[in-house]
Design an enzyme around this catalytic site. Structure first.
Site, PDB file in Angstrom:
ATOM      1  N   ASN A 135       0.801  -1.228   0.000  1.00 50.01           N
ATOM      2  CA  ASN A 135       0.000   0.000   0.000  1.00 50.01           C
ATOM      3  C   ASN A 135       0.834   1.278   0.000  1.00 50.01           C
ATOM      4  O   ASN A 135       0.279   2.365  -0.088  1.00 50.01           O
ATOM      5  CB  ASN A 135      -0.972  -0.001   1.178  1.00 50.01           C
ATOM      6  CG  ASN A 135      -2.107  -0.971   0.952  1.00 50.01           C
ATOM      7  OD1 ASN A 135      -2.298  -1.472  -0.155  1.00 50.01           O
ATOM      8  ND2 ASN A 135      -2.849  -1.269   1.987  1.00 50.01           N
ATOM      9  N   TYR A 136       2.155   1.163   0.105  1.00 49.49           N
ATOM     10  CA  TYR A 136       3.034   2.320  -0.100  1.00 49.49           C
ATOM     11  C   TYR A 136       3.746   2.091  -1.425  1.00 49.49           C
ATOM     12  O   TYR A 136       4.907   1.750  -1.458  1.00 49.49           O
ATOM     13  CB  TYR A 136       4.064   2.469   1.011  1.00 49.49           C
ATOM     14  CG  TYR A 136       3.494   2.549   2.401  1.00 49.49           C
ATOM     15  CD1 TYR A 136       2.248   3.092   2.642  1.00 49.49           C
ATOM     16  CD2 TYR A 136       4.210   2.086   3.485  1.00 49.49           C
ATOM     17  CE1 TYR A 136       1.727   3.155   3.922  1.00 49.49           C
ATOM     18  CE2 TYR A 136       3.704   2.156   4.772  1.00 49.49           C
ATOM     19  CZ  TYR A 136       2.463   2.695   4.977  1.00 49.49           C
ATOM     20  OH  TYR A 136       1.967   2.763   6.243  1.00 49.49           O
ATOM     21  N   ARG A 137       3.025   2.228  -2.515  1.00 51.62           N
ATOM     22  CA  ARG A 137       3.585   1.958  -3.839  1.00 51.62           C
ATOM     23  C   ARG A 137       4.896   2.709  -4.011  1.00 51.62           C
ATOM     24  O   ARG A 137       4.957   3.921  -3.842  1.00 51.62           O
ATOM     25  CB  ARG A 137       2.617   2.375  -4.938  1.00 51.62           C
ATOM     26  CG  ARG A 137       1.358   1.565  -4.987  1.00 51.62           C
ATOM     27  CD  ARG A 137       1.656   0.159  -5.431  1.00 51.62           C
ATOM     28  NE  ARG A 137       0.428  -0.615  -5.457  1.00 51.62           N
ATOM     29  CZ  ARG A 137       0.245  -1.657  -6.215  1.00 51.62           C
ATOM     30  NH1 ARG A 137       1.200  -2.076  -7.001  1.00 51.62           N
ATOM     31  NH2 ARG A 137      -0.887  -2.298  -6.186  1.00 51.62           N
TER      32      ARG A 137
END
Length: 192
Positions: A135-137
């Site tokens: 979710n932290y691309r």
């Protein structure tokens, strides 16, 4: 607003924000933030923490958030879901830098700062692969130009560890033409 500014802006919206705020793309009201992540399997030694502290002070604006793992998470096998970071992981580390000034120069400066922090953490975090939180691309760990399995494996094993190949096989069953994709999507594993 550049695409990176849009992504950074979107990641800063707290839960419960009114729709009118979400639709307002006024860059002057935005905070920008260029997140990376890591996982720890062993504690960082005291000398390492002191070295990191010195680096953080030198950089100036970074933040580190340690999310503890363990407990019930250790009881779920890493292959039970796509999320593989369970037993054996002590912490997820979120490193970030926030700034308010728009512009490509500021973006370049602060992106470089977060990369410095990421590099400083290298000796202390998981390796082979260096795991990352989906979710932290983080486009620095790889992107897919052609949608190939080989390209996807570069970042996919960091996000999904040993589950990546299984997920690529599922993708081949449900989307063999790779119609639904993004720069870091799971590519289909062809049956060659």
């Amino acid at each position: 607003m550049s695409w990176i500014q849009s992504v950074l802006w979107w990641n800063q919206i707290p839960n419960g924000t009114a729709p009118s705020v979400l639709l307002d793309r006024n860059v002057n009201d935005a905070d920008f933030v260029r997140r990376k992540s890591d996982y720890l399997k062993t504690p960082i030694p005291r000398a390492g923490l002191e070295s990191l502290w010195t680096k953080i002070v030198a950089i100036g604006k970074p933040g580190l958030v340690f999310n503890p793992y363990g407990g019930k998470m250790n009881q779920i096998p890493p292959t039970a879901t796509p999320f593989a970071h369970r037993a054996g992981f002590l912490f997820k580390i979120q490193h970030s830098i926030t700034w308010t000034e728009p512009g490509p120069e500021e973006e370049k400066l602060h992106t470089n700062e977060i990369r410095q922090l990421y590099n400083a953490l290298t000796p202390y975090v998981s390796q082979n692969p260096r795991s990352a939180y989906l979710n932290y691309r983080d486009f620095d760990i790889g992107i897919s130009q052609k949608g190939s399995y080989e390209e996807g494996k570069v970042y996919g094993e960091k996000y999904f560890n040993q589950n990546f190949e299984r997920l690529a096989k599922v993708k081949a069953q449900v989307d063999p033409e790779n119609f639904f994709r993004n720069p870091q999507s799971i590519p289909p594993l062809s049956k060659a």
